[in-house]
Design a protein around this motif. Structure first.
Motif, PDB file in Angstrom:
ATOM      1  N   ILE A 150     -35.968 -16.599 -40.499  1.00 55.88           N
ATOM      2  CA  ILE A 150     -35.056 -15.495 -40.826  1.00 55.88           C
ATOM      3  C   ILE A 150     -35.890 -14.568 -41.681  1.00 55.88           C
ATOM      4  O   ILE A 150     -36.136 -14.841 -42.867  1.00 55.88           O
ATOM      5  N   MET A 151     -36.377 -13.481 -41.093  1.00 50.32           N
ATOM      6  CA  MET A 151     -37.448 -12.729 -41.752  1.00 50.32           C
ATOM      7  C   MET A 151     -37.153 -11.232 -41.878  1.00 50.32           C
ATOM      8  O   MET A 151     -38.074 -10.441 -42.072  1.00 50.32           O
ATOM      9  N   ASN A 152     -35.886 -10.870 -41.802  1.00 47.62           N
ATOM     10  CA  ASN A 152     -35.520  -9.477 -42.053  1.00 47.62           C
ATOM     11  C   ASN A 152     -34.302  -9.442 -42.956  1.00 47.62           C
ATOM     12  O   ASN A 152     -33.204  -9.816 -42.541  1.00 47.62           O
ATOM     13  N   GLY A 153     -34.508  -9.014 -44.192  1.00 48.35           N
ATOM     14  CA  GLY A 153     -33.441  -9.008 -45.179  1.00 48.35           C
ATOM     15  C   GLY A 153     -32.296  -8.079 -44.817  1.00 48.35           C
ATOM     16  O   GLY A 153     -31.132  -8.369 -45.107  1.00 48.35           O
ATOM     17  N   THR A 154     -32.606  -6.956 -44.181  1.00 51.07           N
ATOM     18  CA  THR A 154     -31.560  -6.013 -43.790  1.00 51.07           C
ATOM     19  C   THR A 154     -30.582  -6.668 -42.820  1.00 51.07           C
ATOM     20  O   THR A 154     -29.356  -6.606 -43.002  1.00 51.07           O
ATOM     21  N   CYS A 155     -31.108  -7.299 -41.786  1.00 51.99           N
ATOM     22  CA  CYS A 155     -30.246  -7.957 -40.806  1.00 51.99           C
ATOM     23  C   CYS A 155     -29.470  -9.107 -41.428  1.00 51.99           C
ATOM     24  O   CYS A 155     -28.277  -9.302 -41.140  1.00 51.99           O
ATOM     25  N   ASN A 156     -30.134  -9.880 -42.277  1.00 58.66           N
ATOM     26  CA  ASN A 156     -29.451 -11.018 -42.879  1.00 58.66           C
ATOM     27  C   ASN A 156     -28.336 -10.560 -43.809  1.00 58.66           C
ATOM     28  O   ASN A 156     -27.271 -11.183 -43.880  1.00 58.66           O
ATOM     29  N   TYR A 157     -28.565  -9.450 -44.515  1.00 62.77           N
ATOM     30  CA  TYR A 157     -27.535  -8.871 -45.379  1.00 62.77           C
ATOM     31  C   TYR A 157     -26.329  -8.443 -44.546  1.00 62.77           C
ATOM     32  O   TYR A 157     -25.173  -8.717 -44.901  1.00 62.77           O
ATOM     33  N   LEU A 184     -26.918   1.511 -50.036  1.00 59.10           N
ATOM     34  CA  LEU A 184     -27.490   0.657 -51.086  1.00 59.10           C
ATOM     35  C   LEU A 184     -29.013   0.580 -51.024  1.00 59.10           C
ATOM     36  O   LEU A 184     -29.638  -0.034 -51.887  1.00 59.10           O
ATOM     37  N   GLY A 185     -29.610   1.170 -49.992  1.00 63.13           N
ATOM     38  CA  GLY A 185     -31.064   1.145 -49.858  1.00 63.13           C
ATOM     39  C   GLY A 185     -31.611  -0.088 -49.171  1.00 63.13           C
ATOM     40  O   GLY A 185     -32.827  -0.274 -49.097  1.00 63.13           O
ATOM     41  N   TYR A 186     -30.733  -0.947 -48.633  1.00 62.21           N
ATOM     42  CA  TYR A 186     -31.196  -2.126 -47.903  1.00 62.21           C
ATOM     43  C   TYR A 186     -31.601  -1.781 -46.476  1.00 62.21           C
ATOM     44  O   TYR A 186     -32.325  -2.552 -45.827  1.00 62.21           O
ATOM     45  N   ALA A 187     -31.084  -0.667 -45.954  1.00 65.02           N
ATOM     46  CA  ALA A 187     -31.422  -0.231 -44.600  1.00 65.02           C
ATOM     47  C   ALA A 187     -31.909   1.206 -44.644  1.00 65.02           C
ATOM     48  O   ALA A 187     -31.436   2.013 -45.454  1.00 65.02           O
ATOM     49  N   GLU A 188     -32.862   1.513 -43.777  1.00 63.05           N
ATOM     50  CA  GLU A 188     -33.405   2.865 -43.699  1.00 63.05           C
ATOM     51  C   GLU A 188     -32.394   3.801 -43.044  1.00 63.05           C
ATOM     52  O   GLU A 188     -31.460   3.375 -42.366  1.00 63.05           O
ATOM     53  N   ARG A 244     -37.408 -14.072 -51.559  1.00 58.04           N
ATOM     54  CA  ARG A 244     -37.200 -12.661 -51.241  1.00 58.04           C
ATOM     55  C   ARG A 244     -38.262 -12.200 -50.248  1.00 58.04           C
ATOM     56  O   ARG A 244     -39.452 -12.341 -50.495  1.00 58.04           O
ATOM     57  N   GLY A 245     -37.793 -11.644 -49.148  1.00 62.35           N
ATOM     58  CA  GLY A 245     -38.707 -11.271 -48.085  1.00 62.35           C
ATOM     59  C   GLY A 245     -39.160  -9.835 -48.116  1.00 62.35           C
ATOM     60  O   GLY A 245     -39.949  -9.413 -47.270  1.00 62.35           O
ATOM     61  N   ALA A 246     -38.663  -9.054 -49.060  1.00 62.07           N
ATOM     62  CA  ALA A 246     -39.030  -7.641 -49.137  1.00 62.07           C
ATOM     63  C   ALA A 246     -38.752  -7.152 -50.546  1.00 62.07           C
ATOM     64  O   ALA A 246     -38.334  -7.908 -51.415  1.00 62.07           O
TER      65      ALA A 246
END
Length: 430
Positions: free
Chosen positions: A155-162, A184-188, A297-299
């Motif tokens: 599971i390597m994308n914090g945006t998707c997991n959020y 919130l700045g988690y996604a572009e 934390r991945g990012a």
């Protein structure tokens, strides 16, 4: 105390974090290693914007060539696959060691970069390119060196997991959560790289290459993202004992490599299923060690900077101890050359049909599945229906080959009983 000179190209979020980390914790690093890291230049087209870190003005430059010339180690943090590649190859040609977090560049051009580094006799390190602050590259290159790697799940994308975590916990739809993640700045503003799975795919290619001794590039990686994922599917997965994650799947089966990225149902009882919010997790299974799980934390500025500075320190120690290329960035292993296409991959499947509530519907579907040797392991059909008399029918299958599933669904989609295309997701019983 020996000194090693470091230059940073790219003074964005991560570049600022790296500079701050070296300036703040340089003494701690020196005491632990006996090596002092000395920042010589920080290059960026914009050297006037406040990054929230106090950097001596004489370190700032808009001239990347000047930064490369000034250092023993060049840190590339501008991203992309064009000018970043030029700067890295320029640095290698000049005999400089390189540290980068550029996953897309390595996934697409890693072989060329590592060949150049080998010829020049310099190190290239890239811990931060996969899973941010989680030391998964070091684990594969060093900690698990005595293992044959059987499989990796990530599971390597914090945006998707959020997004998936909030959809599941709050019962919110995809578009609503994505909009909040952007605020919130988690996604572009343009979230395609994340939600369409390509960010995870870049990381998948890198990990597979480390695990299986061949630089695969991007072509063999099957990629699907979470765009348009429906809340109903998360709810059905929950009812069946699963969670849906955007999962990187890397497997070695009968000497053949599989690499896939897609939304996947995984059992709620597993540790990997419990990784939520913006956090990352990577499970590695070795033939000797068994299953290991790496979590963190991945990012983000601090987590990524931590991994970058760890790489800088490793290279600095190699330099002062005369052990450059002690562990090359990539070393061919057993050379598993055959890659399994998604059509030939075998999996269990989650299938959601939207069908007319009338006699013979279930029999028609199961007959087509049976003709393709696809057996059913579980089924849900609730009584609720929309105004058109359409009801959801959810089927979990036993293991089947992808091309057979696709063939069966193609036939089912032509039936008048089917109201819309079938929703398909794969299951991994980790």
């Amino acid at each position: 105390m020996k000194e090693v000179k470091v230059a940073i190209i790219g003074f964005g979020t991560v570049g600022a974090g790296v500079a701050e980390n070296i300036l703040k914790n340089g003494e701690v690093i020196a005491k632990r290693t006996g090596v002092k890291l000395v920042l010589t230049r920080i290059a960026d087209l914009d050297i006037t914007t406040d990054r929230g870190v106090a950097v001596p003005k004489e370190l700032l430059t808009t001239n990347a060539a000047e930064a490369i010339e000034s250092a023993d180690i060049v840190v590339e943090l501008i991203g992309g696959t064009t000018i970043a590649k030029k700067f890295i190859l320029d640095a290698i040609k000049a005999g400089k060691h390189v540290v980068t977090a550029n996953k897309a560049l390595l996934a697409m051009h890693g072989e060329e970069i590592f060949d150049a580094a080998e010829k020049a006799g310099v190190d290239v390190c890239y811990e931060a390119s996969v899973a941010g602050g989680i030391p998964i590259i070091k684990a594969l290159r060093e900690g698990l060196v005595s293992n044959r790697i059987n499989r990796i799940y990530g599971i390597m994308n914090g945006t998707c997991n959020y997004i998936l975590t909030r959809m599941e916990n709050e019962g919110a739809d995809f578009d609503t959560v994505l909009a909040d993640a952007q605020k919130l700045g988690y996604a572009e503003a343009n979230p395609s790289l994340d939600i369409d799975g390509f960010d995870t795919a870049h990381k998948t290619s890198i990990l597979a290459s480390l695990a299986f001794g061949r630089w695969f590039g991007m072509d063999p990686v099957h990629v699907e993202g979470i765009r348009g994922l429906e809340l109903a599917d998360l709810q059905y997965a929950d009812e069946l004992g699963y969670r849906i994650k955007l999962l990187a799947i890397i497997k070695l089966i009968d000497g053949k490599v599989q690499m896939r990225v897609h939304p996947t149902l995984i059992p709620k009882s597993t540790l990997l299923a419990g990784i939520s919010d913006v956090f990352n997790g990577v499970m590695v299974e070795g033939d000797t060690v068994g299953q290991t799980l790496f979590y963190g934390r991945g990012a983000g500025r601090s987590a990524t900077a931590s991994a970058v500075v760890a790489d800088i320190t490793d290279v600095a120690l190699n330099i002062v101890n005369g052990s450059v290329r002690r562990i090359p960035a990539f070393r061919p292993g057993e050379q598993f050359d055959e890659v399994v296409s998604i059509d030939e991959a075998a999996s269990r499947y989650y299938l959601r049909f939207m069908v007319k509530d009338c006699p013979g519907v279930l029999a028609s579907i199961t007959q087509i599945l049976a003709e393709k040797s696809i057996s059913i392991s579980s089924l849900i059909q609730h009584e609720r229906r929309d105004a058109d008399g359409v009801v959801p029918l959810v089927i979990l299958t036993h293991k089947a080959v992808e091309k057979e599933i696709r063939s069966a669904l193609g036939e089912i989609d032509t039936l008048s009983i089917n109201h819309s295309p079938v929703k398909l997701m794969r299951i991994e019983d980790i």
